[in-house]
Design a protein around this motif. Structure first.
Motif, PDB file in Angstrom:
ATOM      1  N   ALA A  33       0.849  -1.184   0.000  1.00 28.73           N
ATOM      2  CA  ALA A  33       0.000   0.000   0.000  1.00 28.73           C
ATOM      3  C   ALA A  33       0.889   1.240   0.000  1.00 28.73           C
ATOM      4  CB  ALA A  33      -0.892   0.000   1.226  1.00 28.73           C
ATOM      5  N   MET A  34       0.341   2.316  -0.549  1.00 26.59           N
ATOM      6  CA  MET A  34       1.078   3.571  -0.651  1.00 26.59           C
ATOM      7  C   MET A  34       0.181   4.731  -0.232  1.00 26.59           C
ATOM      8  SD  MET A  34       4.132   2.766  -1.755  1.00 26.59           S
ATOM      9  CE  MET A  34       4.747   4.387  -2.232  1.00 26.59           C
ATOM     10  N   SER A  35       0.800   5.858   0.036  1.00 29.49           N
ATOM     11  CA  SER A  35       0.009   7.017   0.433  1.00 29.49           C
ATOM     12  C   SER A  35       0.692   8.311   0.011  1.00 29.49           C
ATOM     13  CB  SER A  35      -0.227   7.007   1.941  1.00 29.49           C
ATOM     14  OG  SER A  35       0.995   6.909   2.633  1.00 29.49           O
ATOM     15  N   TRP A  36      -0.103   9.358  -0.026  1.00 28.59           N
ATOM     16  CA  TRP A  36       0.386  10.732  -0.237  1.00 28.59           C
ATOM     17  C   TRP A  36       0.132  11.534   1.039  1.00 28.59           C
ATOM     18  CZ3 TRP A  36       3.225  12.453  -4.202  1.00 28.59           C
ATOM     19  CH2 TRP A  36       3.190  11.765  -5.414  1.00 28.59           C
ATOM     20  N   TYR A  37       1.123  12.311   1.409  1.00 30.91           N
ATOM     21  CA  TYR A  37       1.014  13.247   2.521  1.00 30.91           C
ATOM     22  C   TYR A  37       1.354  14.640   2.013  1.00 30.91           C
ATOM     23  CZ  TYR A  37       0.789   9.684   6.209  1.00 30.91           C
ATOM     24  OH  TYR A  37       0.396   8.659   7.041  1.00 30.91           O
ATOM     25  N   ARG A  38       1.033  15.637   2.811  1.00 30.75           N
ATOM     26  CA  ARG A  38       1.457  16.995   2.499  1.00 30.75           C
ATOM     27  C   ARG A  38       1.772  17.734   3.784  1.00 30.75           C
ATOM     28  NH1 ARG A  38      -4.210  19.675   0.237  1.00 30.75           N
ATOM     29  NH2 ARG A  38      -5.303  19.799   2.258  1.00 30.75           N
ATOM     30  N   GLN A  39       2.630  18.740   3.638  1.00 28.71           N
ATOM     31  CA  GLN A  39       2.993  19.577   4.780  1.00 28.71           C
ATOM     32  C   GLN A  39       3.076  21.027   4.324  1.00 28.71           C
ATOM     33  OE1 GLN A  39       6.592  18.493   6.888  1.00 28.71           O
ATOM     34  NE2 GLN A  39       5.856  19.504   8.744  1.00 28.71           N
ATOM     35  N   ALA A  40       2.175  21.823   4.840  1.00 32.18           N
ATOM     36  CA  ALA A  40       2.197  23.251   4.573  1.00 32.18           C
ATOM     37  C   ALA A  40       3.139  23.933   5.553  1.00 32.18           C
ATOM     38  CB  ALA A  40       0.793  23.831   4.704  1.00 32.18           C
ATOM     39  N   LYS A  65     -11.432  15.283  -0.627  1.00 32.43           N
ATOM     40  CA  LYS A  65     -12.379  14.320  -1.189  1.00 32.43           C
ATOM     41  C   LYS A  65     -13.193  14.966  -2.300  1.00 32.43           C
ATOM     42  CE  LYS A  65     -13.536  11.566   2.092  1.00 32.43           C
ATOM     43  NZ  LYS A  65     -14.192  10.967   3.284  1.00 32.43           N
ATOM     44  N   GLY A  66     -13.278  14.276  -3.434  1.00 35.38           N
ATOM     45  CA  GLY A  66     -14.015  14.794  -4.579  1.00 35.38           C
ATOM     46  C   GLY A  66     -13.189  15.655  -5.502  1.00 35.38           C
ATOM     47  N   ARG A  67     -11.999  16.042  -5.066  1.00 40.53           N
ATOM     48  CA  ARG A  67     -11.112  16.870  -5.914  1.00 40.53           C
ATOM     49  C   ARG A  67      -9.827  16.140  -6.307  1.00 40.53           C
ATOM     50  NH1 ARG A  67      -8.781  21.274  -3.833  1.00 40.53           N
ATOM     51  NH2 ARG A  67      -8.778  20.510  -1.661  1.00 40.53           N
ATOM     52  N   PHE A  68      -9.334  15.303  -5.412  1.00 42.72           N
ATOM     53  CA  PHE A  68      -8.081  14.576  -5.654  1.00 42.72           C
ATOM     54  C   PHE A  68      -8.387  13.095  -5.906  1.00 42.72           C
ATOM     55  CE2 PHE A  68      -4.926  17.369  -3.021  1.00 42.72           C
ATOM     56  CZ  PHE A  68      -5.385  18.502  -3.685  1.00 42.72           C
ATOM     57  N   THR A  69      -7.559  12.470  -6.742  1.00 41.62           N
ATOM     58  CA  THR A  69      -7.680  11.043  -7.000  1.00 41.62           C
ATOM     59  C   THR A  69      -6.308  10.395  -6.919  1.00 41.62           C
ATOM     60  OG1 THR A  69      -9.566  11.414  -8.482  1.00 41.62           O
ATOM     61  CG2 THR A  69      -8.445   9.276  -8.620  1.00 41.62           C
ATOM     62  N   ILE A  70      -6.192   9.408  -6.065  1.00 36.70           N
ATOM     63  CA  ILE A  70      -4.961   8.625  -5.977  1.00 36.70           C
ATOM     64  C   ILE A  70      -5.103   7.405  -6.862  1.00 36.70           C
ATOM     65  CG2 ILE A  70      -5.730   7.322  -3.927  1.00 36.70           C
ATOM     66  CD1 ILE A  70      -2.811   7.390  -2.951  1.00 36.70           C
ATOM     67  N   SER A  71      -4.022   7.043  -7.538  1.00 34.76           N
ATOM     68  CA  SER A  71      -4.033   5.850  -8.386  1.00 34.76           C
ATOM     69  C   SER A  71      -2.610   5.319  -8.475  1.00 34.76           C
ATOM     70  CB  SER A  71      -4.592   6.166  -9.777  1.00 34.76           C
ATOM     71  OG  SER A  71      -3.757   7.096 -10.440  1.00 34.76           O
ATOM     72  N   ARG A  72      -2.494   4.166  -9.077  1.00 32.10           N
ATOM     73  CA  ARG A  72      -1.175   3.561  -9.231  1.00 32.10           C
ATOM     74  C   ARG A  72      -1.139   2.724 -10.492  1.00 32.10           C
ATOM     75  NH1 ARG A  72      -0.230   0.454  -3.931  1.00 32.10           N
ATOM     76  NH2 ARG A  72       1.660  -0.268  -4.989  1.00 32.10           N
ATOM     77  N   ASP A  73       0.070   2.608 -11.042  1.00 28.57           N
ATOM     78  CA  ASP A  73       0.318   1.724 -12.168  1.00 28.57           C
ATOM     79  C   ASP A  73       1.410   0.764 -11.707  1.00 28.57           C
ATOM     80  OD1 ASP A  73       1.137   0.450 -14.491  1.00 28.57           O
ATOM     81  OD2 ASP A  73       0.787   2.212 -15.731  1.00 28.57           O
ATOM     82  N   ASN A  74       1.018  -0.417 -11.313  1.00 29.80           N
ATOM     83  CA  ASN A  74       1.999  -1.364 -10.775  1.00 29.80           C
ATOM     84  C   ASN A  74       2.971  -1.860 -11.834  1.00 29.80           C
ATOM     85  OD1 ASN A  74       1.048  -1.104  -8.186  1.00 29.80           O
ATOM     86  ND2 ASN A  74      -0.188  -2.969  -8.230  1.00 29.80           N
ATOM     87  N   LEU A  79       3.172   5.728  -8.518  1.00 32.47           N
ATOM     88  CA  LEU A  79       2.009   6.198  -7.776  1.00 32.47           C
ATOM     89  C   LEU A  79       1.656   7.595  -8.298  1.00 32.47           C
ATOM     90  CD1 LEU A  79       0.177   5.811  -5.156  1.00 32.47           C
ATOM     91  CD2 LEU A  79       1.961   7.120  -3.977  1.00 32.47           C
ATOM     92  N   TYR A  80       0.362   7.883  -8.368  1.00 35.24           N
ATOM     93  CA  TYR A  80      -0.087   9.177  -8.884  1.00 35.24           C
ATOM     94  C   TYR A  80      -1.030   9.862  -7.897  1.00 35.24           C
ATOM     95  CZ  TYR A  80       1.458   7.123 -13.291  1.00 35.24           C
ATOM     96  OH  TYR A  80       2.194   6.515 -14.278  1.00 35.24           O
ATOM     97  N   LEU A  81      -1.079  11.186  -8.032  1.00 36.60           N
ATOM     98  CA  LEU A  81      -2.099  11.965  -7.336  1.00 36.60           C
ATOM     99  C   LEU A  81      -2.601  13.016  -8.322  1.00 36.60           C
ATOM    100  CD1 LEU A  81      -3.607  12.358  -4.620  1.00 36.60           C
ATOM    101  CD2 LEU A  81      -1.975  14.201  -4.134  1.00 36.60           C
ATOM    102  N   GLN A  82      -3.813  12.825  -8.820  1.00 38.16           N
ATOM    103  CA  GLN A  82      -4.444  13.804  -9.693  1.00 38.16           C
ATOM    104  C   GLN A  82      -5.162  14.816  -8.810  1.00 38.16           C
ATOM    105  OE1 GLN A  82      -4.441  14.133 -13.170  1.00 38.16           O
ATOM    106  NE2 GLN A  82      -5.450  16.078 -12.732  1.00 38.16           N
TER     107      GLN A  82
END
Length: 114
Positions: A33-40, A65-74, A79-82
């Motif tokens: 599993a993978m994830s995206w984080y952010r730090q302002a 939610k509703g604006r960002f989409t996480i996906s992956r191409d194994n 890993l992507y974040l749209q």
């Protein structure tokens, strides 16, 4: 060794879109599993999105939610974040993370101007 390299950040106007990528190497990407984080600036790092190893399960922070989409191409170990409908409050450094054993990328800056 495990490497995670983010790309795709930049400066965009509010309402615009960006797609972040995280290229993974040194491990069997499809097994984790993978994830995206952010730090302002001046804030704690926060979880943005999570995806299971096969992409079948995702979840998101309420703020994206509703604006960002996480996906992956194994097949591409990527890993992507749209990110759509970006807001100034989305401005942050975005990191990809492999939760197992806590590996992090170096981050990519996203700046959204109003």
């Amino acid at each position: 060794q495990v490497q995670l390299v983010e790309s795709g950040g930049g400066l965009v106007q509010a309402g615009g879109s960006l797609r972040l990528s995280c290229s993974a190497s040194g491990f069997s990407f499809s097994a984790y599993a993978m994830s995206w984080y952010r730090q302002a600036l001046g804030k704690e790092r926060e979880l943005v999105a999570f995806i299971s190893s096969n992409g079948g399960s995702t979840n998101y922070a309420n703020s994206v939610k509703g604006r960002f989409t996480i996906s992956r191409d194994n097949a591409k170990n990527t890993l992507y974040l749209q990110m759509n409908s970006l807001k100034p409050e989305d401005t942050a450094v975005y990191y990809c993370r492999r939760p197992t054993n806590n590996y992090w990328g170096q981050g990519t800056q996203v700046t959204v101007s109003s």
